[in-house]
Structures are given as C-alpha cells and as structure tokens.
Scaffold this active site. Structure first.
Site, PDB file in Angstrom:
ATOM      1  N   TYR A  54       0.825  -1.207   0.000  1.00 24.21           N
ATOM      2  CA  TYR A  54       0.000   0.000   0.000  1.00 24.21           C
ATOM      3  C   TYR A  54       0.862   1.262   0.000  1.00 24.21           C
ATOM      4  CZ  TYR A  54      -2.999   3.781   1.533  1.00 24.21           C
ATOM      5  OH  TYR A  54      -3.636   4.995   1.618  1.00 24.21           O
ATOM      6  N   HIS A  84      -3.745  16.651  -2.331  1.00 24.53           N
ATOM      7  CA  HIS A  84      -4.159  16.630  -0.930  1.00 24.53           C
ATOM      8  C   HIS A  84      -3.991  17.998  -0.255  1.00 24.53           C
ATOM      9  CE1 HIS A  84      -4.382  12.428  -1.653  1.00 24.53           C
ATOM     10  NE2 HIS A  84      -4.415  12.044  -0.394  1.00 24.53           N
ATOM     11  N   ASN A 196       1.253  11.120   6.137  1.00 23.71           N
ATOM     12  CA  ASN A 196       0.424  10.172   6.872  1.00 23.71           C
ATOM     13  C   ASN A 196       0.825  10.206   8.341  1.00 23.71           C
ATOM     14  OD1 ASN A 196      -0.701   6.835   5.879  1.00 23.71           O
ATOM     15  ND2 ASN A 196      -1.806   8.694   6.227  1.00 23.71           N
ATOM     16  N   TYR A 279     -17.992  28.644  46.894  1.00 27.86           N
ATOM     17  CA  TYR A 279     -17.209  27.569  46.270  1.00 27.86           C
ATOM     18  C   TYR A 279     -16.033  28.090  45.434  1.00 27.86           C
ATOM     19  CZ  TYR A 279     -20.941  24.177  47.328  1.00 27.86           C
ATOM     20  OH  TYR A 279     -21.854  23.363  47.941  1.00 27.86           O
ATOM     21  N   ARG A 282     -13.521  28.597  48.227  1.00 33.43           N
ATOM     22  CA  ARG A 282     -13.332  27.463  49.118  1.00 33.43           C
ATOM     23  C   ARG A 282     -12.899  26.195  48.377  1.00 33.43           C
ATOM     24  NH1 ARG A 282     -18.193  24.650  51.808  1.00 33.43           N
ATOM     25  NH2 ARG A 282     -19.218  26.554  51.094  1.00 33.43           N
ATOM     26  N   PHE A 328      -1.803   6.083  11.865  1.00 31.27           N
ATOM     27  CA  PHE A 328      -2.095   7.468  11.509  1.00 31.27           C
ATOM     28  C   PHE A 328      -3.357   7.998  12.181  1.00 31.27           C
ATOM     29  CE2 PHE A 328      -3.591   4.521   8.187  1.00 31.27           C
ATOM     30  CZ  PHE A 328      -4.948   4.589   8.459  1.00 31.27           C
ATOM     31  N   GLU A 413     -12.390   4.983   4.546  1.00 32.65           N
ATOM     32  CA  GLU A 413     -11.994   5.580   5.820  1.00 32.65           C
ATOM     33  C   GLU A 413     -13.285   5.955   6.548  1.00 32.65           C
ATOM     34  OE1 GLU A 413      -9.395   8.627   4.363  1.00 32.65           O
ATOM     35  OE2 GLU A 413      -8.067   7.144   3.459  1.00 32.65           O
TER      36      GLU A 413
END
Length: 509
Positions: A54, A84, A196, A279, A282, A328, A413
């Site tokens: 791959y 990309h 990646n 609060y 405290r 990844f 994916e």
C-alpha cells in the site's frame, strides 16, 4: 544555543517548545540516520521485487487496489501532495508549523518510514534555516493523518506552495532558494511518509498543553489574590482536609495556595468574619486540582505521541516488510485534546465567578464595580461582561470534536477522529482563559487597594507588585482594555510567575 538531538525516542515537551518558539536548532543522532538509511533499503527491495505494498506500489485510500508501476511511482507521490493540499482558513501560527516539521523528522528518526535520508535532511534544513511552510488550519479529519495540512507542509519542499522566510511570505521555491535549500523530487513511499501522521494536531495540541501547564500556575496566583481581596477563609486549605481525598492536583493546589498566602494579614480564619467562603474560593483546590490532573495526564499522552511512528505502511527492517495498519489515526490524541479544552475552560469558568464576587457589592462588601464614584464611573462593570462572554464562548468550544465522525474516501476511511479540530479548539479556549485570568488579576489588585492592604502573603505580594508596576489603581474611568493587555502580557512572557517564584523562593508552583 544548544542543539536538540533527535532520536525518535526521547523528545520532551519542553524541548519541543524551545525548537518551535525559540528556534533552537536540531540534528539527527547517528543511530537515527542509520535507522532511516536501513528503512529505505526495504522500500528499494519492495520496488525491485514488484511487491504489492500500500502506498508504495498502489494508489491511496479507495485506490489501494490500483497497482502502480515503478515508472509511475514518482508521479504518484507528487500527485499525492498536490491533490491533498486543499486546506482552508488562516495559516497555523509559525510555532505550530515548525512543530509539524520537527515531529515529522522525529517520527522518521525511528526508521519505520522508508524515506530517503536526503528528504529528511531537507526537513532539518527548513527547520534550522527558518523556512516555515504556510499551512491552512482547516481541512483535516485527523484520521489518515493530517493529510491536508501536512501536504501544505510538503509543498515548498517540491518548489510549490507558500513559505515564510525572515518575516516575508514567499513562493515555496523562492523561500527555499533564499535559504540555500535545494527542492527535491519525491520517490516511492515518500509523499505518503511525509503526510500520513498526526503531526498537525499533535503540534497544535502540544503547544497548548505546554501553555496550559503555565496557565495553571497563573490560575493559582490569581485565586490567591482573590483570597486576599475577599479576606478569604484559609481553613479550607488545611492539609488535613485534602489528604483524606488525595488527588494529586488537589493536594498540590492546597499546598501552593497556602505557600502563596504565608504571612498574609488579609486572610481570615473560620468564624472571624464568616464561617465559610463560596465555592469559587473554598473549592479552588478541588477545581484547579482536577484541571491539573487532567492536563498532566494529557502531557503524558502527548509525550508518547511526539515520539511515536504514525506512518502507514510501517516499514519493518528485520523482516523486510511493509505492513499496512492504522497508526495514523488521531483518536489517541483527539480524546485528550477534547479533555484539554474542558480542563482549561474550567479555569476560566471559576475565575469569572471570582471576578463577579469582586465587582458585585452584595457579595464583596466593596463599592460596586470597584469604583469609588459609581454612576459617573462604571469601574470594572464591563470587565465582568467581557469575562462572561469569553467563558460562554469557551463552553461552546468545549463541546468535544471527537464524538463526530464523517466517513471519507468512498467509505474506505469510515471512522475519523476530528482530532485536529479538538486541538485547535483547545488552543482557542486557552487564549480566552488567559484573558479571563488577566482580568481577575487586575480586579483582585483593585479590590485589595479598596479594602485596604493589612499585609500580603509571600507569593501574593510579588504578584500584586508585578501587576501594579504596569497598571495603576483605577481612580476614575479610563480605557481598561489596555490595562488588561498589560496584565495578559505578564502571563504570556512569564514575568508574573517568575517574579512570584523569585520573590518567594520557597514556593513551588
């Protein structure tokens, strides 16, 4: 300037911040260089044997079943980057972009990426010579790594895209040329090896964690000043209360507040003025302490990630294999960064409540909005408005990104982390929280002046003096945003904490 040696094993958060923000140079260890060379030999053998692996001899994502010939490997890697690089929005800050370069180098130093040494050398040169890619913040799903941001990181390496060099935004090729760095042609596996991974989310998140650890100290100092301003009841800090619920952050916060308030004549004991505080005073050990425990947990996760391999496929030298997996995927960072945003938001939430108690005369016993001539003057009225707006925005931002997932690449994916969104949100939450704490510092000092200082604590006195060296007591209305800016500057540059630690050497914030 000391050089940070990268081994892939032991980069610390502190070293990471120095390289990103102070431009400390880096170098690969000799073992790391050998790891990289040996890893590349595996890729070369895969190519020689025409094996189907791959991203080396196949397409990407849904195209993983498309076999690519050796002749097309270089074009495949170039096309991967240029297609990309589709990010959106403003560029990441320079420090975060430098962090991506640094983390990518450290990832490759472990020797599981199959990239040539000369490509890693280009990354090192870009970092050391100050060529910083312009990387849009938006567009990553945080699943197959930070594909879009890291593709923009790579563009200048191949003579494309944009990069900053010596304060000027240039075409990538020109920036590389001015820095004396040769652009490269990517070979098999190398485009994938560069993009990646989780480096965009991890860089952004790691810098936020670093800042959050410092902001925890500021939160304790601000709370201690509010104790002084309110004549706070210090019995709530008694160690005997906290050892029977021994969360580390809670114990540490109670100890730190007691140290900051040592010697104070403004604080009170139970029953002297009132039996107990609200609060927001405290419960500071419990509230701040919980955020401390969360942020320190996240730091541990970040330091694992910055020394991890997030490639796909993983190149194994001992068996000469390339194995496709899921390192990844950003989920191990997405959940911590969502947690980070929540933990930091709570520091602002409780700080805003302390501000409200300071400006509200029904709660403080002081003049309304900390001004002596109310009506003509509004004093700190709208400071609390601004703080409330910031914490409200943080509540929206604190909604976890990691609970969402939109499938991509034709459902190949089919689960994504949204971890980069989580990291960016945590960063923005921290910026808002820092501003709120700056407001509390200023309000608390004004309240101390109006109530009358009987004598401050070992740590609160230098904190007060740091603020007052920049911001004078408000006698009549003036533009307060400039004062808030100055108070915030003491947080950003570290001078507030440095002065507290210098003024009270026994304090360990």
């Amino acid at each position: 300037m000391k050089t940070v040696i990268l081994t892939g094993q032991d980069l610390t958060l502190e070293e990471f911040a120095l390289v990103c923000r102070e431009d400390v140079p880096v170098a690969l260890s000799e073992q790391a260089k050998q790891n990289i060379i040996e890893s590349r030999k595996v890729v070369d053998q895969i190519l020689d044997e025409n094996r189907v692996v791959y991203g080396v001899t196949t397409g990407f994502g849904k195209f993983s079943d498309v076999v690519i010939s050796n002749d097309e490997c270089k074009l495949l890697q170039k096309n991967l980057i240029i297609t990309h690089a589709v990010g959106a929005g403003n560029p990441f800050p320079r420090a975060a972009a430098r962090g991506m370069l640094l983390l990518r180098i450290n990832n490759m130093a472990k020797g599981f990426s199959g990239i040539r040494m000369e490509v890693v050398d280009v990354l090192v040169d870009m970092l050391n010579k100050g060529v910083t890619p312009q990387i849009p913040e938006k567009g990553s799903l945080g699943a197959s790594g930070d594909l879009a941001p890291l593709s923009h990181m790579v563009l200048p390496m191949i003579g494309l895209g944009k990069a900053e060099y010596k304060g000027e935004i240039l075409d990538g090729a020109e920036a590389m040329n001015r820095a004396g760095i040769n652009v490269i042609e990517l070979s098999a596996k190398e485009g994938l090896a560069l993009i990646n991974g989780t480096q965009a989310m991890t860089s952004t998140g790691a810098l936020t964690v670093y800042d959050a650890l410092e902001l925890l100290k500021v939160a304790d100092v601000a709370a201690a000043l509010s104790f002084e301003a309110h004549n706070g009841v210090i019995d709530a800090l008694d160690e005997r209360i906290h050892v029977i619920r021994p969360h580390k952050g809670q114990l540490d916060t109670a100890r730190i507040l007691k140290q900051l308030l040592v010697g104070s004549k403004n604080t009170t004991r139970q029953g002297e003025i009132r039996v107990q505080d609200a609060y927001s005073l405290r419960c500071v050990p419990q509230i701040h302490g919980a955020s401390k425990d969360a942020i320190n947990f996240i730091k541990q996760k970040v330091e694992i990630e910055i020394n991890s391999v997030t490639d796909n496929p993983i190149i194994l030298k001992d068996t000469m294999e390339g194995i496709s997996g899921g390192n990844f995927h950003g989920q191990p960072m997405a959940l911590p960064f969502d947690f980070l945003g929540i933990a930091v938001a709570e520091l602002a939430n409780v700080s805003e409540r302390r501000i409200e108690r300071l400006v509200n005369p029904a709660l403080s016993g002081l003049p309304a909005f900390l001004t002596k001539d109310g009506g003509v003057n509004s004093g700190f009225m709208i400071v609390q408005y601004s703080a409330a707006a910031l914490v409200s925005e943080n509540k929206v931002l604190a909604h976890p990104a990691s609970v969402d997932s939109i499938p991509s690449s034709a459902n190949q994916e089919d689960h994504v982390s949204m971890g980069t969104i989580a990291a960016r949100k945590a960063r923005d939450i921290l910026s808002n929280a820092r501003r709120v704490l700056a407001m509390e510092l200023m309000c608390a000092c004004q309240a101390i002046d109006m109530r009358g200082d009987k004598g401050m604590g070992a740590g609160t006195k230098p904190a007060y003096e740091t603020v007052r060296a920049l911001v004078s007591k408000l006698e009549e209305d003036r533009p307060l945003y400039e004062d808030i800016n100055l108070c915030e500057s003491t947080i950003i540059d570290g001078s507030l904490i440095a002065n507290v630690e210098k003024g009270a050497s026994a304090i360990e914030l």
